[in-house]
Scaffold this motif. Structure first.
Motif, short mmCIF file in Angstrom:
data_model
loop_
_atom_site.label_atom_id
_atom_site.label_comp_id
_atom_site.label_asym_id
_atom_site.label_seq_id
_atom_site.Cartn_x
_atom_site.Cartn_y
_atom_site.Cartn_z
N LEU A 262 0.83 -1.21 0.00
CA LEU A 262 0.00 0.00 0.00
C LEU A 262 0.87 1.26 0.00
O LEU A 262 0.55 2.24 -0.68
CB LEU A 262 -0.92 -0.02 1.21
CG LEU A 262 -1.96 1.10 1.31
CD1 LEU A 262 -2.89 1.08 0.10
CD2 LEU A 262 -2.76 0.97 2.59
N MET A 263 1.96 1.23 0.74
CA MET A 263 2.87 2.38 0.75
C MET A 263 3.44 2.64 -0.64
O MET A 263 3.51 3.79 -1.10
CB MET A 263 4.01 2.12 1.75
CG MET A 263 3.58 2.13 3.19
SD MET A 263 4.91 1.63 4.32
CE MET A 263 6.11 2.93 4.05
N GLU A 267 2.79 5.89 -3.16
CA GLU A 267 3.92 6.65 -3.68
C GLU A 267 3.84 6.76 -5.20
O GLU A 267 4.25 7.78 -5.79
CB GLU A 267 5.22 5.99 -3.26
CG GLU A 267 6.47 6.78 -3.59
CD GLU A 267 6.52 8.12 -2.86
OE1 GLU A 267 7.03 9.09 -3.46
OE2 GLU A 267 6.04 8.20 -1.71
N LEU A 268 3.32 5.73 -5.85
CA LEU A 268 3.19 5.73 -7.31
C LEU A 268 1.96 6.51 -7.77
O LEU A 268 1.75 6.68 -8.97
CB LEU A 268 3.11 4.29 -7.83
CG LEU A 268 4.38 3.45 -7.67
CD1 LEU A 268 4.11 2.01 -8.11
CD2 LEU A 268 5.52 4.04 -8.47
N GLY A 269 1.12 6.96 -6.82
CA GLY A 269 -0.05 7.76 -7.17
C GLY A 269 -1.24 6.96 -7.65
O GLY A 269 -2.11 7.50 -8.33
N MET A 270 -1.31 5.68 -7.27
CA MET A 270 -2.48 4.88 -7.66
C MET A 270 -3.72 5.40 -6.94
O MET A 270 -3.64 5.88 -5.81
CB MET A 270 -2.26 3.41 -7.29
CG MET A 270 -1.21 2.70 -8.10
SD MET A 270 -1.20 0.92 -7.72
CE MET A 270 0.20 0.39 -8.73
N ALA A 387 18.35 -3.46 4.00
CA ALA A 387 17.40 -4.13 3.11
C ALA A 387 17.19 -3.33 1.83
O ALA A 387 17.13 -3.90 0.72
CB ALA A 387 16.07 -4.33 3.83
N LEU A 388 17.10 -2.01 1.95
CA LEU A 388 16.94 -1.17 0.75
C LEU A 388 18.17 -1.25 -0.15
O LEU A 388 18.04 -1.31 -1.38
CB LEU A 388 16.69 0.28 1.16
CG LEU A 388 15.26 0.63 1.59
CD1 LEU A 388 15.20 2.07 2.06
CD2 LEU A 388 14.28 0.40 0.44
N THR A 389 19.33 -1.29 0.47
CA THR A 389 20.56 -1.41 -0.33
C THR A 389 20.56 -2.71 -1.12
O THR A 389 20.93 -2.75 -2.30
CB THR A 389 21.79 -1.35 0.59
OG1 THR A 389 21.81 -0.10 1.26
CG2 THR A 389 23.07 -1.52 -0.20
N GLY A 408 11.65 3.05 -1.51
CA GLY A 408 12.65 3.87 -0.84
C GLY A 408 12.14 5.25 -0.50
O GLY A 408 12.35 5.76 0.62
N ARG A 409 11.42 5.88 -1.42
CA ARG A 409 10.88 7.23 -1.16
C ARG A 409 9.81 7.19 -0.07
O ARG A 409 9.75 8.07 0.79
CB ARG A 409 10.30 7.82 -2.45
CG ARG A 409 11.33 8.13 -3.52
CD ARG A 409 10.73 8.95 -4.64
NE ARG A 409 9.63 8.28 -5.31
CZ ARG A 409 9.76 7.44 -6.33
NH1 ARG A 409 10.97 7.14 -6.79
NH2 ARG A 409 8.70 6.89 -6.90
N ALA A 410 8.96 6.16 -0.11
CA ALA A 410 7.91 6.04 0.90
C ALA A 410 8.51 5.83 2.29
O ALA A 410 8.05 6.41 3.28
CB ALA A 410 6.98 4.88 0.54
N LEU A 411 9.56 5.01 2.37
CA LEU A 411 10.18 4.75 3.66
C LEU A 411 10.91 5.97 4.19
O LEU A 411 10.92 6.21 5.40
CB LEU A 411 11.15 3.57 3.54
CG LEU A 411 10.51 2.20 3.30
CD1 LEU A 411 11.58 1.17 3.00
CD2 LEU A 411 9.68 1.77 4.50
#
Length: 484
Positions: A262-263, A267-270, A387-389, A408-411
């Motif tokens: 969902l995050m 972020e993708l604007g859905m 984890a993101l890396t 990454g942007r949402a987090l």
């Protein structure tokens, strides 16, 4: 607003102050106070129907059910007086979630501002004279403008609270809110206009109240739709609980994957409808585990090649289980394809790049992220940054770079608090564990990619925990259980 951030509380306080400013003109204002009391009592009574022990379960719930009463007040009364109609009902309304007091105050302030703005717009366009006439079709013009103003104020305030309390991105917080609210509020506006015209007619207020009956029936029908959706969600929860019981070592994983999905979607604007279906996809992505023998999910040790083939059937099992559930829509494709890889080496069909459905590419990233950051009984989760890396390193080969970037942007904006699936016991097996089991645990911490698919090389090393049910999760969990 379960845990309300300070900025959101400040936003609510500013809204309340603005609402109080709208009511400052009440002292000394000449108004038909009996009409104000009747409309306020009617609105409050309608809001209290849901608490009735005899018919409350049949009553429609949710914001906007009784807007015709408020809009009728906006068409009949001066702005400060019309705004007052909403206060008693809003402060006594049914609230499901905490903090209940803050939610009631927010609701009252929001409605005061919306009704006051609608009444002012209606009066500025000569609407009250047109209603008293009645002057049709001219009366529709100020009424329509008032409804649009009412809807716009609610949308403006709702978007702000979504951004501050729910941490929805600012650029998407208001997306679609006005369009979704406009149609039902316009219908309520027509009912409110009918009430106002009949109220001023020789038939009086008694005839005006009859307008509410068909409006209430239509709201009841709409409420049945929401109850059906609630039943769908209960079905989904039951399936997830069954998976959690069968594979206790990943308990809570499905809900967290739904949250991460969902995050990314936001972020993708859905839009909200797609985002909700995507949340279902994240929650149900591993439902096919119900078709995998429990002994394989709980096996103490690495899987054989034959056992791995059986486990890798779980996306197809899951798709068979959910394909007849029509409201899941695109979520069904995510259940089937969430273990495909961008380079075509995934399963079950080896799809490449954009051949993989969008929902599946998104859920794969959310699944991988939670598998790496979740703490299990035999190992601690990785830090979010690590984890993101790892996801970024595998982007383009295993994961869609667009989805990884969105996560990454949402987090970075909202943060992440990984939940403990079972009681943590540290990274190492118990001191008395056999050396072979300690070696298995160490291999699980390093990543099992080399053990499973040497030809894939280093690209899978860190993300191996997340493959399937899991190339990383099942085998890593099995190795960890040996260490226990």
């Amino acid at each position: 607003m379960r845990s309300v951030p300070a900025w959101a509380r400040a936003y609510v306080a500013c809204t309340v102050l603005a609402a109080l400013a709208c009511l400052t003109g009440l002292p000394g204002l000449r108004a038909p106070w009996w009409a104000v009391a009747l409309l306020a009592a009617l609105y409050a009574g309608c809001e209290q129907i849901t608490r009735c022990r005899f018919v409350g379960h049949l009553a429609p719930r949710g914001m906007g059910t009784f807007f015709p009463v408020l809009l009728a007040g906006a068409f009949l009364l001066p702005p400060p007086v019309a705004a007052l109609v909403a206060v008693p009902g809003a402060l006594m309304s049914r609230v499901e979630q905490r903090p209940r007091g803050l939610r009631r105050v927010w609701r009252a302030a929001q409605l005061v501002l919306a009704v006051c703005a609608a009444s002012w717009t209606h009066g500025a366009l000569g609407g009250r004279d047109a209603v008293a006439g009645p002057d049709f079709p001219y009366a529709l013009l100020p009424a329509g403008a008032a409804v649009l103003t009412f809807c716009a104020v609610l949308t403006l305030l709702d978007g702000g609270i979504l951004a501050l309390a729910e941490r929805v991105p600012w650029r998407t917080a208001w997306r679609g809110l006005l369009l979704r609210a406009l149609a039902p509020v316009a219908a309520h506006g027509l009912a409110g206009l009918m009430m106002a015209v009949l109220w001023r007619s020789p038939y009086g207020p008694a005839a005006a109240l009859l307008v509410l009956l068909p409006m209430y029936v239509s709201c009841w029908v709409f409420a049945q739709y929401h109850r059906e959706r609630a039943a769908h969600q209960a079905t989904i929860r039951a399936l997830v609980q069954a998976v959690d019981i069968k594979d206790a070592y990943t308990r809570g994983h499905s809900e967290r994957v739904g949250q991460a999905s969902l995050m990314i979607a936001r972020e993708l604007g859905m839009d909200d409808d797609r985002a909700e279906v995507l949340r279902f996809a994240g929650i149900l992505h591993d439902v096919g585990k119900l078709g995998v023998p429990t002994r394989l999910l709980r096996k103490d040790g690495p899987l054989t090649a034959e056992e791995r083939r059986i486990v890798e059937l779980h996306p197809e099992y899951g798709h068979e289980m959910v394909r007849g559930i029509s409201f899941l829509g695109e979520a069904r494709a995510a259940v089937l394809h969430h273990h495909e890889r961008m380079d075509g080496s995934g399963y079950p069909y080896g799809l490449v790049g954009r051949e993989i459905p969008e929902f599946a590419r998104l859920v794969a990233v959310a699944d991988a992220f939670d598998a790496m950051t979740s703490t299990r009984s035999y190992r601690r989760g990785r830090p979010v940054a690590a984890a993101l890396t790892e996801l970024e390193r595998c982007a383009g080969t295993q994961f869609d770079p667009v989805m990884v970037g969105a996560l990454g942007r949402a987090l970075s904006r909202c943060g992440w608090e990984p939940l403990v699936t079972t009681a943590p016991r540290g990274n190492a097996p118990p001191p008395g564990a056999p050396a072979g089991e300690r070696a298995a645990e160490a291999a699980a911490d390093r990543g099992a990619a080399e053990r499973r698919a040497p030809e894939r090389g280093a690209a899978d090393r860190g993300a191996a925990e997340l493959q399937a049910p899991e190339r990383g999760v099942v085998e890593h969990d099995a190795a960890g259980r040996r260490g226990r």
